[in-house]
Design a protein around this motif. Structure first.
Motif, mmCIF file in Angstrom:
data_model
loop_
_atom_site.group_PDB
_atom_site.id
_atom_site.type_symbol
_atom_site.label_atom_id
_atom_site.label_comp_id
_atom_site.label_asym_id
_atom_site.label_seq_id
_atom_site.Cartn_x
_atom_site.Cartn_y
_atom_site.Cartn_z
ATOM 1 N N ALA A 19 0.843 -1.203 0.000
ATOM 2 C CA ALA A 19 0.000 0.000 0.000
ATOM 3 C C ALA A 19 0.874 1.246 0.000
ATOM 4 O O ALA A 19 1.879 1.321 0.706
ATOM 5 N N THR A 20 0.494 2.228 -0.805
ATOM 6 C CA THR A 20 1.282 3.458 -0.899
ATOM 7 C C THR A 20 0.943 4.452 0.204
ATOM 8 O O THR A 20 1.710 5.377 0.462
ATOM 9 N N ALA A 21 -0.215 4.279 0.853
ATOM 10 C CA ALA A 21 -0.628 5.140 1.967
ATOM 11 C C ALA A 21 -1.792 4.466 2.668
ATOM 12 O O ALA A 21 -2.378 3.497 2.162
ATOM 13 N N TRP A 22 -2.111 4.981 3.864
ATOM 14 C CA TRP A 22 -3.257 4.486 4.619
ATOM 15 C C TRP A 22 -4.102 5.670 5.078
ATOM 16 O O TRP A 22 -3.554 6.708 5.457
ATOM 17 N N LEU A 23 -5.409 5.502 5.041
ATOM 18 C CA LEU A 23 -6.340 6.472 5.590
ATOM 19 C C LEU A 23 -6.992 5.871 6.831
ATOM 20 O O LEU A 23 -7.296 4.671 6.864
ATOM 21 N N HIS A 24 -7.207 6.705 7.841
ATOM 22 C CA HIS A 24 -7.912 6.313 9.071
ATOM 23 C C HIS A 24 -7.164 5.273 9.892
ATOM 24 O O HIS A 24 -7.764 4.654 10.780
ATOM 25 N N SER A 25 -5.890 5.043 9.615
ATOM 26 C CA SER A 25 -5.163 4.009 10.342
ATOM 27 C C SER A 25 -3.677 4.130 10.073
ATOM 28 O O SER A 25 -3.249 4.634 9.017
ATOM 29 N N GLU A 26 -2.890 3.662 11.026
ATOM 30 C CA GLU A 26 -1.487 3.385 10.746
ATOM 31 C C GLU A 26 -1.429 2.175 9.816
ATOM 32 O O GLU A 26 -2.389 1.399 9.730
ATOM 33 N N PRO A 27 -0.309 1.976 9.106
ATOM 34 C CA PRO A 27 -0.216 0.801 8.241
ATOM 35 C C PRO A 27 -0.475 -0.490 9.018
ATOM 36 O O PRO A 27 0.054 -0.689 10.113
ATOM 37 N N LEU A 28 -1.307 -1.349 8.452
ATOM 38 C CA LEU A 28 -1.640 -2.626 9.070
ATOM 39 C C LEU A 28 -0.858 -3.752 8.404
ATOM 40 O O LEU A 28 -0.494 -3.664 7.229
#
Length: 325
Positions: A19-28
């Motif tokens: 994933a290039t980015a995450w919304l609403h969360s730290e990387p999972l």
């Protein structure tokens, strides 16, 4: 639950680090999800098929606090690579669960996915136990969630089903009357094009509508440039004309630089009245600005073949796909 109890193990959940980015969360990561049931859904914000699933997936995320719901946004069109546009679109739908931005399609390839939308159900040991492609199947999907929770030892799982009342673009298609398939306006995937002389690729051309449109066909009228994935209006007054059989007609379209462009819709030569979509008034007038799905027609029963004319009074609009429901 007998059928659900025979859920196979389809393999491990792959790494999510593409994933290039995450919304609403730290990387999972799969390790971080271990011990929790997870549901992943591939989406792209202008897709009508995904939009119609939103109320159900959102309701599952709200109801099942022991489940991690993750949206994987793999963009179909160039404008869907804009992270702020993705954030704005999803926030506007009340989506608050984690979103993995999959601009490079790394997660798409890792799961060998091929569809928007597609759901993947993961148990507490990080194993994929079920998948569902496309719309519908909501009861079955929710029963899978409940089974995986029970299997994991969660007590008192509510076996009721979420109650949702979809409306607007989220309303399920009228499958009984849906006869016209979607068509892309770019030449790479366009079908059913009916303007005389066919499509002229990658150059400005003045098109004309035919004298007669066969069912499930469409045409351009006016000066347009047709590219592989989209079609751009070069002069004001251009039209997209289609003969369709469906309750709804939607168009994924945007105006140049997001500035508003005027649009006018006619059905069989008349203002739509009560058959107007969300994005035009009863006279058929509206505006196109940021690229997204615009609902232009929602007609009442009985459904019959209709001819829609979509006239853009300002140049610079870029159309991507016509969808129906």
């Amino acid at each position: 639950m007998t059928a659900t109890s025979r859920l196979p193990v389809e393999g491990p959940l792959p790494a999510l680090d593409g994933a290039t980015a995450w919304l609403h969360s730290e990387p999972l990561t799969p390790a971080a999800l271990r011990g929790r049931v997870a549901v992943l859904q591939f989406c792209t914000f202008s897709c009508i098929n995904w939009l119609r699933t939103v109320p159900y997936v959102r309701a599952w995320a709200e109801k099942y606090r022991d489940v991690t719901v993750i949206g994987v946004h793999s963009p179909e069109f160039p404008f869907e690579h804009d992270e702020e546009a993705v954030r704005s679109a999803l926030d506007g739908m009340g989506i608050r669960y984690p979103i993995a931005i999959d601009d490079d399609f790394a997660l798409w390839r890792a799961l060998d996915n091929a569809y928007w939308p597609a759901l993947y159900f993961v148990d507490v040991d990080g194993r994929i136990r079920h998948r569902h492609v496309g719309e519908e199947g909501y009861e079955r999907s929710e029963r899978v969630i409940q089974y995986l929770l029970g299997e994991s030892g969660v007590r008192d799982v509510d076996e009721g089903l979420v109650s949702v009342t979809p409306d607007g673009v989220h309303l399920a298609a009228d499958w009984a009357s849906l006869g016209t398939p979607e068509t892309y306006t770019g030449y790479a995937r366009a079908t059913g094009f009916a303007s005389p002389g066919g499509l002229r690729l990658d150059r400005r051309h003045v098109y004309a509508r035919p004298d007669h449109l066969r069912p499930h066909t469409w045409a351009l009228d006016g000066a347009w440039t047709v590219r592989a994935r989209s079609t751009t209006l070069d002069e004001p007054g251009g039209r997209i004309v289609a003969r369709f059989h469906a309750r709804d007609l939607n168009l994924v379209v945007g105006a140049h630089d997001g500035t508003a462009a005027r649009v006018r819709v006619r059905i069989d030569g008349e203002p739509p009245g009560v058959a107007r979509g969300l994005d035009v008034d009863e006279q058929g007038d509206g505006h196109v600005a940021e690229p997204r799905l615009y609902q232009l027609v929602r007609q009442q029963r009985p459904i019959s073949d209709r001819i829609v004319e979509i006239t853009f009074l300002d140049a610079g609009v870029e159309a991507y796909v016509i969808t129906f429901g």
